[in-house]
Enzyme design. Sequence first.
Site, mmCIF file in Angstrom:
data_model
loop_
_atom_site.group_PDB
_atom_site.id
_atom_site.type_symbol
_atom_site.label_atom_id
_atom_site.label_comp_id
_atom_site.label_asym_id
_atom_site.label_seq_id
_atom_site.Cartn_x
_atom_site.Cartn_y
_atom_site.Cartn_z
ATOM 1 C CD GLU A 258 -2.488 1.829 0.438
ATOM 2 O OE1 GLU A 258 -2.394 3.020 0.087
ATOM 3 O OE2 GLU A 258 -3.291 1.008 -0.067
ATOM 4 C CG ASP A 289 5.290 2.692 -6.702
ATOM 5 O OD1 ASP A 289 4.271 2.082 -7.056
ATOM 6 O OD2 ASP A 289 5.858 3.527 -7.426
ATOM 7 C CG ASP A 308 -8.669 -3.291 -2.903
ATOM 8 O OD1 ASP A 308 -9.403 -2.489 -3.522
ATOM 9 O OD2 ASP A 308 -8.846 -3.614 -1.716
#
Length: 333
Positions: A258, A289, A308
Amino acid sequence: FFDKCYFFLKTIMASKVLGKRFILELKGCCPKQLNEVFVVEEAAKKAASVLAFPVLNSSFHRIHPQGVSGNVMTTYAQLSVRTWVSYGYAAVDLLTTSETDNARASLESLKEHFKAQNSSIVEMSQGSTDVIEKLDDAVVEEGINKPAKDCTPNLWISDKDDHSVLSLEMKGPILYDKQSPFQRVQVVDTVKYGKTLVIDGAFQITEGDEYHYHEMIAHPAMFTHGNAKNVLIIGGGDGGSAREVLRHPGLESCVQVEIDAAVVEACKEHIPVTADAYKHPKMNLIIGDGIQYVKEAKDASFDVVIVDGCDPVGPAQGLFSVEFYTNVYRILK
């Protein structure tokens, strides 16, 4: 006569006031900026932030056939804006109920934003204590202690674009509000859906219905594979997708990358129904990243990769590229 006028003005200036009101007229503004809802709202929110009061809510809409109208509500001030595109004109009404030296600076930012060629400001004091009387403490106390149903706040937060708007009623002030290096992250508590994660003004998840999204993004891939041992999740900082992946007993490792630590922090503090997944022993959270992680990952290192992400703007833009999915294919077993 002049002595009496001087005494009158001195008395007014010396008296205490409950608030100040500023009426700003902006002339010769850029017509295009006056007709864009997002532009006007962001300008108004920026002007409100100059006051250094927390922003509680903002609501703006397009007026037919042209123009924008709306207001920004903060803890101690309210800023309203109305634009007339065909005249290159905007009217601004700022009411502040607290002493602030930033009111004129706030209005000046609007003048600069709309590129106004001319402007004028009228300043008024409101609620002079020489004219109104303070209520007895007992009366005030009685009003404060009334049942909540008699004084329920009516605050709303909206996710909008040029053609549609979705609004949720809030239970109170914003619970979490941080501008990270990547985006603005907020958490609010809503009446119908519970705690809600908002990123750059867009609703991401709510406690009330997040499972619809997280179950469907995780389980079809997991059950299709049938025996996934190592799973990679890109994005999903709320933790909901990881929670669903971790339900599969044969899983050995779930790596999640994330980019924004603020998203994780906000959900850990306020939305544990999803973020408690980070406590699981099979969970490996990496703040970094995801695009770069996939690029550098070894070939055939994961059984399932779940992306996601959000809309293709900001830090998520690179997730919508041929290069990224070529690397995703390469690291799949």
